[in-house]
Structure formats: structure tokens, C-alpha cells
Design a protein around this motif. Structure first.
Motif, PDB file in Angstrom:
ATOM      1  N   GLU A 202       0.803  -1.231   0.000  1.00  0.00           N
ATOM      2  CA  GLU A 202       0.000   0.000   0.000  1.00  0.00           C
ATOM      3  C   GLU A 202       0.834   1.278   0.000  1.00  0.00           C
ATOM      4  N   SER A 203       2.118   1.188  -0.309  1.00  0.00           N
ATOM      5  CA  SER A 203       2.964   2.390  -0.263  1.00  0.00           C
ATOM      6  C   SER A 203       2.909   3.207  -1.548  1.00  0.00           C
ATOM      7  N   ALA A 204       2.500   2.611  -2.664  1.00  0.00           N
ATOM      8  CA  ALA A 204       2.541   3.296  -3.957  1.00  0.00           C
ATOM      9  C   ALA A 204       1.483   4.392  -4.047  1.00  0.00           C
ATOM     10  N   LYS A 205       1.919   5.584  -4.462  1.00  0.00           N
ATOM     11  CA  LYS A 205       1.022   6.720  -4.656  1.00  0.00           C
ATOM     12  C   LYS A 205       1.226   7.273  -6.067  1.00  0.00           C
ATOM     13  N   ILE A 206       0.156   7.289  -6.836  1.00  0.00           N
ATOM     14  CA  ILE A 206       0.267   7.818  -8.193  1.00  0.00           C
ATOM     15  C   ILE A 206       0.465   9.332  -8.157  1.00  0.00           C
ATOM     16  N   TYR A 207       1.354   9.834  -9.014  1.00  0.00           N
ATOM     17  CA  TYR A 207       1.566  11.281  -9.063  1.00  0.00           C
ATOM     18  C   TYR A 207       1.540  11.838 -10.486  1.00  0.00           C
ATOM     19  N   LYS A 208       1.506  10.961 -11.483  1.00  0.00           N
ATOM     20  CA  LYS A 208       1.452  11.467 -12.853  1.00  0.00           C
ATOM     21  C   LYS A 208       0.945  10.370 -13.776  1.00  0.00           C
ATOM     22  N   ARG A 209       0.175  10.776 -14.798  1.00  0.00           N
ATOM     23  CA  ARG A 209      -0.179   9.852 -15.859  1.00  0.00           C
ATOM     24  C   ARG A 209      -0.136  10.588 -17.190  1.00  0.00           C
ATOM     25  N   ARG A 210       0.232   9.871 -18.217  1.00  0.00           N
ATOM     26  CA  ARG A 210       0.335  10.448 -19.549  1.00  0.00           C
ATOM     27  C   ARG A 210      -0.269   9.484 -20.557  1.00  0.00           C
ATOM     28  N   LEU A 225       1.669   5.432 -16.239  1.00  0.00           N
ATOM     29  CA  LEU A 225       1.376   5.870 -14.874  1.00  0.00           C
ATOM     30  C   LEU A 225       2.656   5.850 -14.035  1.00  0.00           C
ATOM     31  N   ASN A 226       2.884   6.931 -13.296  1.00  0.00           N
ATOM     32  CA  ASN A 226       4.067   7.043 -12.452  1.00  0.00           C
ATOM     33  C   ASN A 226       3.673   7.054 -10.976  1.00  0.00           C
ATOM     34  N   TYR A 227       4.426   6.298 -10.176  1.00  0.00           N
ATOM     35  CA  TYR A 227       4.141   6.143  -8.748  1.00  0.00           C
ATOM     36  C   TYR A 227       5.390   6.421  -7.919  1.00  0.00           C
TER      37      TYR A 227
END
Length: 262
Positions: A202-210, A225-227
């Protein structure tokens, strides 16, 4: 901090001057037209959208160009979240040599972006209003994940932890398999597991998608998707998942990571 935006627009308007009301409101006809647009966009009914647009719009924009734009918008934003549109501004552009244009502004939400500004332009005709333009800006600091993407990532993490590299390869997209062999992917995944250690749940947090658009039928468009994640050997890792949308659902089309120094 300045927000970054992904902007797409297709709009044909010659401006003379604009009138903006202090207390804007939507007409029932405008609401119905916007609801119809969202319904047709979701159903990929691009021809119907074009047919229902204004004559001046058709004179300046081909159906092929509009279809390409709307296909990219749908791929970029995902499906529209019903009843998420919040109207906040209305303006009217008056022209001396043509019909007036009314522009309506909305804050909306889509499957891939929580914050999207939509702008609809309508031309007033004797038969009612017709679409004269559409424009949107998706705030890149509020990206969202699709439920299907979450499932694929969770499966990837489970299989990586269990060293099930064959299963990971089997589940990837066909275009990915055309570019990399199972042997090479196995080597990459073995190294990533050795470098990073175990994933902290549960540590992954999305911060960008293209969206990586392709105009060639043989090359599919991709969602990247970037995490920011955490692993047992590195508390700060940037991960990048690439997905291809196929007829059989979302398929993994790439994975990369950067382990940040402690």
C-alpha cells in the motif's frame, strides 16, 4: 506552485467582443446538449457529434480531424463521471458577420483525472443551439487510476514477489512481446527484485499519468502511470507502469523504476 495542464482543444470562433454575466446560468437546452455530447463521447459516436455540430464548425473542421481529436480525448481522460460537471461561468461572443457564440465553462471529473475543465461553445441558430467547439484542460496534479489498472498492478506485484516471471510475460500486451523476449524480461525482473527487495504494501502513490498517442493503426496508444513507492531496500522508489488498452482489457506494456538514494 503553478499547476501543469494537459490541454486539448478544437474550436473555431472569430472573436469580436465577449459579454460575461455576473450570475451565469445554463438553459435546459444547453444542459441537454452537453449531456448528449458526454453520452456520445462515451459511446464513441463521433460521427453523430460531427453531424450535430454547427455549419461553421463543419466548414473549418473535417470529420476525420474531429474524430481523431475525440478519440484522443476519450483515451486521455477515460470515461466521464456522471453528474460530476459543475457549471461556473458563461460568456457570449458577439460577431458582426455571423451568429453569436455562447461559451460555457465546467469543472468535471473523468475516470483518469479528478479535475478537468471543460469548455463548450454553442452557436445559436433558428433551429436552436448547435455545438461550435469543445476544449478541455486536465490538471496533471490530480491523476486517477482505473480499477482495471489497479488490478493489473496488484497482480504484477504478487507475481514478482513469487518470482512468477513467466506469468507476468504471458499477461503482457502482444506489442510488448514483439519487442522483448521472455528471457530478457525475466533478467530485468530478477534484477529489479534483487535491487529493490520486497514491496511495502500500500505504499505506492500515483503522481502522474500520460497518454502516448499514436496516429498509426499498427501502433497502439499507451497509458503511462508514475508512482512513488517504498521497498524493503529502498524507501523511495519511482515506478513507471505502461498499459495498452486492448479488446480484452488493459494489458501491461512496460515497467521501469528508479531507486532514489537514501
Amino acid at each position: 506552485m503553478n499547476k501543469r495542464y494537459l490541454r486539448q482543444s478544437i474550436i473555431i470562433i472569430g472573436l469580436l467582443f465577449t459579454l460575461t454575466g455576473c450570475e451565469p446560468s445554463e438553459s435546459s437546452e444547453e444542459k441537454a446538449a452537453i449531456t448528449q455530447f458526454h453520452t456520445q463521447l462515451t459511446a464513441a459516436q463521433y460521427h453523430d457529434i460531427y453531424i450535430n455540430s454547427s455549419s461553421s464548425f463543419k466548414d473549418a473542421t473535417s470529420e476525420k480531424d474531429l474524430t481523431t481529436f475525440l478519440e484522443q480525448a476519450k483515451s486521455h481522460l477515460g470515461s466521464y463521471n456522471d453528474d460530476s460537471t459543475g457549471f461556473y461561468k458563461k460568456s457570449t461572443t458577439v460577431k458582426t458577420n455571423g451568429p453569436s457564440i455562447t461559451r460555457l465553462y465546467y469543472h468535471s471529473s473523468f475516470a483518469k483525472y479528478a479535475s478537468v475543465e471543460e469548455v463548450f461553445s454553442f452557436e445559436e441558430t433558428d433551429d436552436g443551439i448547435t455545438l461550435a467547439g469543445y476544449h478541455y484542460e486536465a490538471s496533471t496534479d490530480k491523476p486517477l487510476e482505473l480499477a482495471e489498472e489497479k488490478i493489473v498492478i496488484a497482480q504484477f506485484r504478487t507475481q514478482l514477489a513469487a518470482s512468477q516471471y513467466h506469468e507476468i510475460y504471458t499477461a503482457t500486451s502482444s506489442t510488448f512481446k514483439d519487442k522483448i523476449s521472455e528471457e530478457d524480461l525475466t533478467k530485468v525482473l530478477e534484477k529489479s527484485k534483487s535491487d529493490l527487495g520486497s514491496y511495502n504494501s500500500e505504499s505506492a502513490k500515483i503522481y502522474k499519468r500520460r497518454v502516448l498517442f499514436s496516429t498509426k493503426p499498427s501502433i497502439p496508444s499507451l497509458n503511462r502511470l508514475n508512482y512513488r513507492s517504498s521497498f524493503s531496500r529502498y524507501p523511495s522508489v519511482e515506478e513507471e507502469f505502461t498499459f495498452e488498452e486492448t479488446e480484452n482489457g488493459v494489458k501491461l506494456a512496460g515497467y521501469g523504476y528508479t531507486a532514489l538514494p537514501q
